[in-house]
Write a protein that holds these residues in place. Structure first.
Motif, short mmCIF file in Angstrom:
data_model
loop_
_atom_site.label_atom_id
_atom_site.label_comp_id
_atom_site.label_asym_id
_atom_site.label_seq_id
_atom_site.Cartn_x
_atom_site.Cartn_y
_atom_site.Cartn_z
N ASP A 8 3.20 60.05 14.41
CA ASP A 8 2.47 59.95 13.16
C ASP A 8 1.87 58.54 13.13
OD1 ASP A 8 1.75 60.37 10.35
OD2 ASP A 8 3.42 59.04 9.92
N LEU A 9 0.89 58.32 12.26
CA LEU A 9 0.26 57.00 12.24
C LEU A 9 0.66 56.16 11.02
CD1 LEU A 9 -1.58 55.19 13.88
CD2 LEU A 9 -3.54 56.16 12.68
N ASP A 10 0.27 56.62 9.82
CA ASP A 10 0.52 55.81 8.63
C ASP A 10 2.00 55.76 8.27
OD1 ASP A 10 -2.04 54.83 7.94
OD2 ASP A 10 -2.61 56.83 7.25
N ASN A 11 2.47 54.53 8.11
CA ASN A 11 3.86 54.21 7.78
C ASN A 11 4.84 54.59 8.89
OD1 ASN A 11 3.16 53.07 5.30
ND2 ASN A 11 3.16 55.08 4.30
N THR A 12 4.29 54.88 10.07
CA THR A 12 5.10 54.99 11.28
C THR A 12 4.69 53.89 12.26
OG1 THR A 12 5.41 57.39 11.02
CG2 THR A 12 5.77 56.47 13.22
N LEU A 13 3.42 53.84 12.59
CA LEU A 13 2.91 52.75 13.44
C LEU A 13 2.09 51.74 12.64
CD1 LEU A 13 1.78 54.77 16.60
CD2 LEU A 13 3.87 53.41 16.32
N LEU A 14 1.28 52.25 11.70
CA LEU A 14 0.47 51.37 10.86
C LEU A 14 1.03 51.32 9.46
CD1 LEU A 14 -3.21 52.25 11.89
CD2 LEU A 14 -1.59 50.67 12.96
N CYS A 103 -5.91 46.25 9.60
CA CYS A 103 -4.82 46.87 10.34
C CYS A 103 -3.55 46.03 10.24
CB CYS A 103 -5.20 47.07 11.81
SG CYS A 103 -3.92 47.93 12.77
N HIS A 104 -2.68 46.43 9.33
CA HIS A 104 -1.33 45.88 9.28
C HIS A 104 -0.42 46.87 10.01
CE1 HIS A 104 -2.11 42.65 6.34
NE2 HIS A 104 -3.03 43.48 5.87
N VAL A 105 0.41 46.39 10.90
CA VAL A 105 1.23 47.29 11.71
C VAL A 105 2.68 47.23 11.26
CG1 VAL A 105 -0.33 47.03 13.67
CG2 VAL A 105 1.70 45.59 13.51
N MET A 106 3.39 48.32 11.51
CA MET A 106 4.81 48.36 11.22
C MET A 106 5.56 47.48 12.22
SD MET A 106 4.91 50.36 8.59
CE MET A 106 6.64 50.82 8.40
N GLU A 107 6.65 46.93 11.78
CA GLU A 107 7.43 46.04 12.65
C GLU A 107 7.85 46.76 13.93
OE1 GLU A 107 11.49 43.28 12.53
OE2 GLU A 107 10.84 44.37 10.74
N GLY A 108 7.57 46.14 15.05
CA GLY A 108 7.97 46.69 16.35
C GLY A 108 6.97 47.66 16.95
N HIS A 111 5.26 46.45 20.26
CA HIS A 111 6.21 46.38 21.36
C HIS A 111 6.56 47.77 21.89
CE1 HIS A 111 9.44 44.91 23.89
NE2 HIS A 111 10.25 45.81 23.35
N VAL A 112 6.79 48.72 20.98
CA VAL A 112 7.19 50.05 21.44
C VAL A 112 6.05 50.73 22.19
CG1 VAL A 112 6.56 51.41 19.38
CG2 VAL A 112 8.49 52.11 20.79
N SER A 222 14.60 51.56 13.21
CA SER A 222 13.64 50.60 13.77
C SER A 222 12.98 51.24 14.98
CB SER A 222 14.33 49.30 14.16
OG SER A 222 15.18 49.50 15.28
N LEU A 223 11.73 50.88 15.22
CA LEU A 223 11.01 51.46 16.35
C LEU A 223 11.61 51.04 17.68
CD1 LEU A 223 7.34 51.11 15.02
CD2 LEU A 223 8.67 53.22 15.30
N SER A 224 12.28 49.90 17.72
CA SER A 224 12.92 49.46 18.96
C SER A 224 14.01 50.44 19.40
CB SER A 224 13.51 48.06 18.79
OG SER A 224 14.51 48.05 17.80
N GLU A 225 14.60 51.14 18.44
CA GLU A 225 15.63 52.13 18.78
C GLU A 225 15.05 53.28 19.59
OE1 GLU A 225 18.40 53.31 15.57
OE2 GLU A 225 17.35 51.81 14.37
#
Length: 233
Positions: A8-14, A103-108, A111-112, A222-225
Motif C-alpha cells: 500500500d502507499l499512503d500511511n504505509t510508505l508515504l 513527499c513525506h515518507v514513513m519512518e524506515g 531503507h526497506v 516498524s518497516l524494519s521488521e
C-alpha cells in the motif's frame, strides 16, 4: 517463499497526513487566508476534514473528479466559516499542485525499499489518485524501486475489490501464494488481500488492537521488521 512484495502507499510508505497538512498550510499562506479577520487554522482544519471526507467517499458513485472534490470541499468550508467561497477554486488548484509535489515518507520506508529492491520485484496497490501518487513517489526519489503501480483511478478498481489484487499478481506472472502484500488498513488492505488469497502483513505502527475478526499472516510495528521477517523465512 515469496517472489514479489506489494505495498500500500499512503500511511504505509508515504506519510499522507504530513503531506496533506504541509500542502494545506502552504496553500493557505500563499492565498493569504491567515490575514483574513477571524481566520483560525485549527477551526478551518476541523471543518474541512469531514466535508472533504464526504466528497472523497462519494467521488466514485457520483463520478466527481478530484479537482471537483477539492473545489467543493474548500467552497463549503469557506462558506460555513463565513468567508468568500469564490476563493475555493484557486485555493484548490494551489493545494493540489503542492500536494502532488510533496513527499513525506514513513519512518524506515527508504531503507526497506533499498534493502528489498533487487531481491524481490516490488509493486504498489493504492486507492489514491494516479497523478498524485506517481508525482509524490518521484519527488521522494522512490519511483525507481517499483516494477508496477496499480492505482485505483487509473484501473477503475478500488481496494478491497479482489480484482485489483488479482491484476497485480497476474502482472508479475506469479501464483497468489508467492506474493506478500503490506498495508496499514484492515478494511481495504487485509480484506482485499484475503479475498485474493494473498498473504497480508499488517503494518501497525501505533499498535492498534487487531481483534478476532482479522487474522493477518504477519503484523509489524516498524518497516524494519519486514526485512527481518523475510530474512527468517
Amino acid at each position: 517463499m515469496y517472489k514479489a512484495i506489494l505495498f500500500d502507499l499512503d500511511n504505509t510508505l508515504l506519510d499522507y497526513t504530513s503531506s496533506e497538512l504541509d500542502a494545506m498550510h502552504r496553500a493557505i499562506a500563499q492565498h493569504r487566508l491567515l490575514e483574513l479577520g477571524g481566520f483560525e487554522w485549527e477551526t478551518f482544519r476541523s471543518v474541512f476534514a469531514p466535508i472533504n471526507w464526504t466528497y472523497w467517499s462519494e467521488r466514485v458513485e457520483r463520478q466527481i473528479h478530484i479537482s471537483q472534490v477539492l473545489h467543493f470541499s474548500f467552497r463549503d468550508t469557506l462558506a460555513q466559516l463565513g468567508f468568500d467561497p469564490s476563493l475555493s477554486d484557486p485555493l484548490a488548484k494551489t493545494y493540489w499542485h503542492l500536494f502532488c509535489n510533496t513527499c513525506h515518507v514513513m519512518e524506515g520506508a527508504h531503507h526497506v525499499l533499498l534493502t528489498l529492491h533487487g531481491r524481490y520485484p516490488l509493486g504498489i496497490i493504492s486507492n489514491g489518485i494516479g497523478e498524485a501518487q506517481r508525482a509524490r513517489l518521484k519527488t521522494g526519489g522512490m519511483d525507481h524501486y517499483f516494477d508496477h503501480l496499480f492505482i485505483s483511478d487509473e484501473m477503475g478498481l478500488w481496494k478491497p475489490d479482489r480484482a485489483i489484487f488479482d491484476s497485480a499478481v497476474h502482472a508479475f506472472g506469479l501464483d497468489h501464494s508467492e506474493v506478500l502484500f503490506v498495508g496499514d488498513s484492515l478494511q481495504d488492505d487485509y480484506i482485499g488481500a484475503e479475498r485474493s488469497g494473498i498473504d497480508f502483513c499488517y503494518y501497525n505502527p501505533v499498535g492498534l488492537p487487531i481483534g478476532e475478526l482479522h487474522q493477518p499472516k504477519f503484523a509489524i510495528q516498524s518497516l524494519s521488521e519486514l526485512t527481518m521477517m523475510l530474512d527468517n523465512r
